[in-house]
Design a protein around this motif. Structure first.
Motif, PDB file in Angstrom:
ATOM      1  N   ALA A 155       0.806  -1.231   0.000  1.00 55.75           N
ATOM      2  CA  ALA A 155       0.000   0.000   0.000  1.00 55.75           C
ATOM      3  C   ALA A 155       0.834   1.276   0.000  1.00 55.75           C
ATOM      4  O   ALA A 155       0.341   2.333  -0.367  1.00 55.75           O
ATOM      5  CB  ALA A 155      -0.929  -0.006   1.206  1.00 55.75           C
ATOM      6  N   ASP A 202      -1.364  -3.666   3.497  1.00 55.11           N
ATOM      7  CA  ASP A 202      -2.605  -4.178   4.091  1.00 55.11           C
ATOM      8  C   ASP A 202      -2.456  -5.682   4.260  1.00 55.11           C
ATOM      9  O   ASP A 202      -1.567  -6.298   3.645  1.00 55.11           O
ATOM     10  CB  ASP A 202      -3.777  -3.863   3.156  1.00 55.11           C
ATOM     11  N   LEU A 211      -0.678  -3.068   7.924  1.00 48.69           N
ATOM     12  CA  LEU A 211      -1.705  -2.055   8.215  1.00 48.69           C
ATOM     13  C   LEU A 211      -2.933  -2.717   8.858  1.00 48.69           C
ATOM     14  O   LEU A 211      -3.957  -2.919   8.242  1.00 48.69           O
ATOM     15  CB  LEU A 211      -2.068  -1.315   6.937  1.00 48.69           C
ATOM     16  N   ARG A 213     -17.401  -2.116   6.990  1.00 50.92           N
ATOM     17  CA  ARG A 213     -16.122  -2.749   7.315  1.00 50.92           C
ATOM     18  C   ARG A 213     -16.182  -3.547   8.602  1.00 50.92           C
ATOM     19  O   ARG A 213     -15.144  -3.899   9.154  1.00 50.92           O
ATOM     20  CB  ARG A 213     -15.027  -1.683   7.418  1.00 50.92           C
ATOM     21  N   LYS A 263      -5.848   0.351  13.717  1.00 49.14           N
ATOM     22  CA  LYS A 263      -6.620   1.354  12.990  1.00 49.14           C
ATOM     23  C   LYS A 263      -8.100   1.171  13.238  1.00 49.14           C
ATOM     24  O   LYS A 263      -8.505   0.100  13.673  1.00 49.14           O
ATOM     25  CB  LYS A 263      -6.302   1.260  11.496  1.00 49.14           C
ATOM     26  N   HIS A 264      -8.959   2.136  12.972  1.00 49.11           N
ATOM     27  CA  HIS A 264      -8.695   3.497  12.491  1.00 49.11           C
ATOM     28  C   HIS A 264      -9.060   4.404  13.648  1.00 49.11           C
ATOM     29  O   HIS A 264     -10.215   4.396  14.073  1.00 49.11           O
ATOM     30  CB  HIS A 264      -9.554   3.825  11.275  1.00 49.11           C
ATOM     31  N   ARG A 308     -17.202   8.786   4.384  1.00 43.48           N
ATOM     32  CA  ARG A 308     -16.141   8.521   5.364  1.00 43.48           C
ATOM     33  C   ARG A 308     -15.068   9.607   5.412  1.00 43.48           C
ATOM     34  O   ARG A 308     -14.411   9.770   6.427  1.00 43.48           O
ATOM     35  CB  ARG A 308     -15.507   7.151   5.123  1.00 43.48           C
ATOM     36  N   MET A 346      -2.901   4.087  13.144  1.00 39.71           N
ATOM     37  CA  MET A 346      -3.382   4.809  11.960  1.00 39.71           C
ATOM     38  C   MET A 346      -4.579   5.670  12.349  1.00 39.71           C
ATOM     39  O   MET A 346      -5.567   5.156  12.893  1.00 39.71           O
ATOM     40  CB  MET A 346      -3.802   3.830  10.861  1.00 39.71           C
ATOM     41  N   TYR A 362     -10.353   8.499   8.880  1.00 38.31           N
ATOM     42  CA  TYR A 362     -10.757   9.470   7.857  1.00 38.31           C
ATOM     43  C   TYR A 362     -11.674  10.564   8.402  1.00 38.31           C
ATOM     44  O   TYR A 362     -11.687  11.681   7.911  1.00 38.31           O
ATOM     45  CB  TYR A 362     -11.527   8.742   6.758  1.00 38.31           C
ATOM     46  N   ASP A 410      -4.593   7.723   7.574  1.00 37.88           N
ATOM     47  CA  ASP A 410      -5.167   6.784   6.620  1.00 37.88           C
ATOM     48  C   ASP A 410      -4.910   7.380   5.226  1.00 37.88           C
ATOM     49  O   ASP A 410      -4.580   8.570   5.091  1.00 37.88           O
ATOM     50  CB  ASP A 410      -6.666   6.561   6.875  1.00 37.88           C
ATOM     51  N   TRP A 411      -5.091   6.562   4.210  1.00 38.94           N
ATOM     52  CA  TRP A 411      -4.672   6.947   2.842  1.00 38.94           C
ATOM     53  C   TRP A 411      -5.411   8.193   2.333  1.00 38.94           C
ATOM     54  O   TRP A 411      -6.616   8.169   2.146  1.00 38.94           O
ATOM     55  CB  TRP A 411      -4.835   5.747   1.925  1.00 38.94           C
ATOM     56  N   SER A 460      -9.390  -3.023   0.992  1.00 34.55           N
ATOM     57  CA  SER A 460      -8.055  -3.272   1.535  1.00 34.55           C
ATOM     58  C   SER A 460      -8.056  -4.425   2.533  1.00 34.55           C
ATOM     59  O   SER A 460      -7.000  -4.888   2.950  1.00 34.55           O
ATOM     60  CB  SER A 460      -7.488  -2.007   2.180  1.00 34.55           C
ATOM     61  N   GLU A 484     -14.651  -1.757   2.296  1.00 38.85           N
ATOM     62  CA  GLU A 484     -14.517  -0.322   2.489  1.00 38.85           C
ATOM     63  C   GLU A 484     -15.121   0.471   1.325  1.00 38.85           C
ATOM     64  O   GLU A 484     -15.259  -0.033   0.219  1.00 38.85           O
ATOM     65  CB  GLU A 484     -13.057   0.064   2.687  1.00 38.85           C
TER      66      GLU A 484
HETATM   67  C1  BGC Z   1      -8.099   2.103   4.271  1.00 35.88           C
HETATM   68  C2  BGC Z   1      -7.024   1.611   5.215  1.00 35.88           C
HETATM   69  C3  BGC Z   1      -5.922   0.959   4.428  1.00 35.88           C
HETATM   70  C4  BGC Z   1      -5.376   1.969   3.432  1.00 35.88           C
HETATM   71  C5  BGC Z   1      -4.234   1.439   2.588  1.00 35.88           C
HETATM   72  C6  BGC Z   1      -7.532   2.961   3.154  1.00 35.88           C
HETATM   73  O1  BGC Z   1      -8.482   3.196   2.178  1.00 35.88           O
HETATM   74  O2  BGC Z   1      -9.063   2.835   4.981  1.00 35.88           O
HETATM   75  O3  BGC Z   1      -7.579   0.723   6.147  1.00 35.88           O
HETATM   76  O4  BGC Z   1      -4.927   0.475   5.275  1.00 35.88           O
HETATM   77  O5  BGC Z   1      -6.417   2.346   2.552  1.00 35.88           O
HETATM   78  O6  BGC Z   1      -4.674   0.568   1.618  1.00 35.88           O
END
Ligand code: BGC
Length: 787
Positions: free
Chosen positions: A79, A97, A156, A170, A203-204, A214, A247, A250, A282-283, A403, A490
């Protein structure tokens, strides 16, 4: 080797500087401080500002190589990764992930002669249903060996958000509706994974309990509910397992984004709980990189050059003190120092997948839950001929999407599992399903991950055999099994129609199969291959037995067959409630909140982002805390699960009748049935509520017996401490245990209480005073119990 690396780094650096036209570094390159060899402050002092703003921002989304330091990509499909500064001996590290297994590309450069498949372990909800922290640690150990062997530094996961609402997209990635279960499972998983010398990212963080909106939703929640329910699991995990990283989430929390919130990340996580590691976003989470740095969100993932630029500008304009940036960097470097990449670990790319598959299968078997078993329908008698219905019987769901998905080499279908266990499956039906599913597959060609994420392919409608076929099978076969499958992930929450509730086809099918088989005095078993709670009330009368198999990982079919055949006696119990109806769910009125479409604007990648808010009006009354206190009868309560044997409880004793610091309850559990089995023992406490509103009882401890042979007993001891008695008193910002009588209830579920005892606390205890932070800025019409 180390020396060689740093020399070549110097050359790289020099070339890099020539190419980039970067500033001249005054120190002679041979005397440059080196990470791990020189004091940390010297390494940080030797970094250019440009390097600093690149280190706090990852290398980009699946495009390592940006910045020129990470080519070629070390682990394709991981990731993200961090920026390497070879001249100072700082390697990039790789993060990947996800919570149910390593998620990387299984095939590289279209060369399938060597593959990189990983083990799909059972989803978190199943693991929690085992109530067995030793087992979860064992899964973590196997899981972490794959993280390490695939060249990854940080996994992750695990995820431990609370199952606030059954529709949470999720939920399968998370453990429970209860923070004690979530926290203990997380600690076990973190300890297991990290025993391999790699890191985790729990996380999260925090109050991220929905996928709808989100990236824009503001979670409005009282301090007490936050502390007791939504932060508690994180607190337990941080204090008992010290994960390498956390982590942030969002969502916004009572105003700011969590990743921009100093009070959440620094005051609570670091100062109050003593977290030592790094916090990553988070991403693409959050909006303001400068505020994120100031909050203590050290690493922005996956990282964009705009974020680096904004941090750089802030330093130039004096709106970000370099001292703050240096602290962020120090924490990142401390983690890099521990990483396999820093240690130059020679990873094999060859984890022991066979051994790990066995761990996965065993865990799956320990977490499945027998919900119903009228007339000892299960286990199946030897060699019974099975009429196997339901698409997912043939196309089992090993785990959720997004993920949380894992690229595994295979998944054992239920049909295969039954065949492996020696149960003949009716061939005609098998063929009809195979043809139907093949046809459906051809109609929906596989999409890329991104296309699927944006626009998920709906699952194929249930194949509908005619009544004549069903009648024929009722005559031919010995028993019918119908599997109901559900998947989510997700990006979106689940829907009520055709997801929480069964589709019309499913309902018709179940009732027709039940009628036809019952008419012949034969039984119907329903297997639930699901990641989150569904309705059971409308159809459960049709089923003679119900096995909740969850999403059990790559050995799915074998694991289900082992339980159905009686090779393994089911011992899982619910860590999340199945309500009678969705409208009974305490958050039903407030999920997923409300949107403000007139204020919509462009968010990441030009997607429309609609501001939204959700208010947790149910307060602390989440899951069984609500159903039990308000006497709302659920379909299957928290802690519930049947066995092929029976257990008797006796002799509950407390080691004192007055509390001072801790108290130990001991109880004897006896297998009074005819088959060996394991029992989950739950300890609930009912606290006095003169000064504060309290749930009727709360889980404060649990244990699982060893495999008890018929007639065998085991004495279980569970100790509770002062903290376990306390509730968060918002007026005093303190954890307080009221003076009075406390009742300890030992149960086989939250409603099936077998033994009770009580003790007294002569004087109120103020266990800890915390900071007045994260208060909601609006009034919440919070649910209170009237007891
Ligand atoms: C997810 C995380 C994940 C990250 C990396 C995000 O969209 O919420 O849980 O670790 O992406 O892929």
């Amino acid at each position: 080797m180390k020396k060689l690396r740093s020399e070549s780094s110097v050359i790289l650096f020099t070339i890099g500087m020539l190419i980039s036209g970067g500033g001249v570094f005054s120190q002679s390159s041979t005397s440059l401080p080196q990470l791990g060899k020189s004091p940390m402050r010297e390494v940080i002092a030797a970094m250019t500002l440009d390097e600093k703003v690149k280190l706090v921002v990852g290398n980009g989304f699946r495009m390592p190589g940006q910045g020129g330091q990470m080519t070629p990509e070390k682990v394709p499909g991981a990731a993200g990764s961090t920026f390497a500064i070879p001249r100072l001996g700082i390697p990039g590290i790789v993060v990947s992930d996800g919570p149910a297994g390593v998620r990387i590309n299984p095939i590289r450069n279209q060369d399938s002669s060597k593959t990189y498949y990983a083990t799909a372990f059972p989803v978190a909800t199943l693991l929690a249903s085992s109530w067995d922290t030793d087992l979860v640690k064992k899964v973590g150990m196997a899981f972490g060996s794959e993280v390490r062997d695939f060249g990854i530094d940080i996994l992750l996961g695990p995820g431990l958000n609370i199952h606030r609402n059954p529709l949470g997209g999720r939920n399968f990635e998370y453990y429970s509706e209860d923070p004690l279960v979530a926290g203990k499972m997380t600690s076990a998983m973190v300890n297991g994974i990290e025993s391999n010398g790699v890191g985790t990212s729990i996380k999260h963080f925090a109050a991220n309990n929905q996928e709808t909106d989100r990236n824009s939703v503001n979670t409005i929640v009282s301090e007490r509910a936050l502390r007791e329910i939504y932060l508690k699991g994180f607190e337990i995990a941080v204090k008992s397992a010290q994960p390498w990283t956390v982590m942030s989430s969002y969502n916004k929390l009572n105003g700011p984004y969590t990743s921009e919130n100093y009070d959440l990340i620094t005051t609570i996580l670091r100062k109050e709980w003593g977290f030592k590691g790094l916090v990553m976003s988070d991403w693409f989470g959050g909006k303001n990189p400068v505020d994120q740095m100031k909050a203590g969100n050290d690493l922005l993932m996956p990282g964009t050059s705009q974020q680096s630029q904004r941090i750089l500008d802030a330093v130039h304009h004096d709106s970000l003190d370099t001292k703050v940036l240096d602290e962020n960097i120090g924490r990142i470097l401390n983690i890099i120092l521990q990483s396999p990449s820093f240690k130059n670990y020679k990873y094999s790319d060859k984890p022991d997948l066979k051994k790990d598959a066995e761990v996965s299968r065993d865990a799956a078997e320990q977490g499945m839950i027998l919900l119903k078993n009228e007339g000892a329908t299960l286990p199946l008698k030897k060699s019974m001929k099975v009429a196997l219905f339901g698409n997912t019987s043939y196309n089992i769901i090993a785990g959720g999407t997004g993920s949380g998905d894992v690229n595994k080499a295979y998944t054992i279908s239920f049909e295969q599992g039954l065949a492996n266990a020696g149960f003949p499956v009716d061939n005609d039906i098998k063929k009809s399903y195979a043809d139907y599913l093949m046809d459906q597959k051809a109609k929906h060609p596989k999409k890329s991950f991104f296309q699927e994420f944006m626009n998920p392919t709906p699952p194929p409608q249930e194949w509908m055999p005619g009544d004549d076929v069903i009648a024929q099978k009722a005559a031919d076969a010995d028993i019918a099994i119908f599997t109901i499958g559900r998947n989510a992930g997700e990006g979106r929450d689940r829907k009520l129609e055709n997801d929480y509730y069964l589709s019309d086809t499913e309902k018709v099918l179940i009732s027709h199969i039940a009628q036809a088989f019952h008419a012949k005095n034969k039984k119907l078993v329903v297997v639930l291959n699901i990641g989150g709670v569904i309705d059971v009330t409308q159809w459960e009368n049709d089923a003679d037995a119900i096995l909740l198999a969850w999403q059990p990982g790559l050995e799915a079919g074998n694991a289900i067959a082992d339980v159905i055949s009686g090779k393994v006696n089911p011992s899982g119990k619910l860590a999340t409630t199945f309500p009678m109806d969705y409208k009974d769910v305490p958050s039903a009125k407030n999920f997923p909140g409300k949107e403000f479409p007139d204020q919509a604007k462009n968010g990441n990648f030009g997607f429309r982002e609609i501001p939204a808010e959700v208010t947790y009006e149910e307060g602390i009354y989440v899951g069984y805390r609500y159903y039990n206190t308000f006497k709302v009868k659920p379909a299957y309560e928290f802690g519930y699960g049947l066995s092929y044997t029976r257990f008797d409880y006796s002799g509950l004793k407390l080691n004192s009748s007055t509390f001072s610091g801790k108290i130990t309850a001991s109880v004897t559990v006896k297998n009074s049935g005819k088959i060996a089995g394991r029992e989950v023992v739950q300890l609930y406490v009912s606290a006095p509520s003169k000064t504060m509103d309290k749930p009727s009882e709360e889980l404060k401890g649990f244990a699982k017996t060893r495999l008890l042979q018929p007639g065998e007993s085991q004495t279980i001891n569970i100790t509770i401490y002062s903290r376990d008695l306390a509730s968060f008193d918002t007026n005093r910002e303190s954890w307080v245990a009221e003076a009075g009588t406390y009742t300890v209830s030992i149960g086989a579920s939250s409603l099936d209480i077998r033994q009770k005892a009580s003790f007294s606390l002569p004087k109120e205890l103020v266990i800890e005073k915390d900071h007045k932070v994260l208060s909601p800025t609006v009034e919440i019409n919070e649910l209170k119990s009237v007891r």
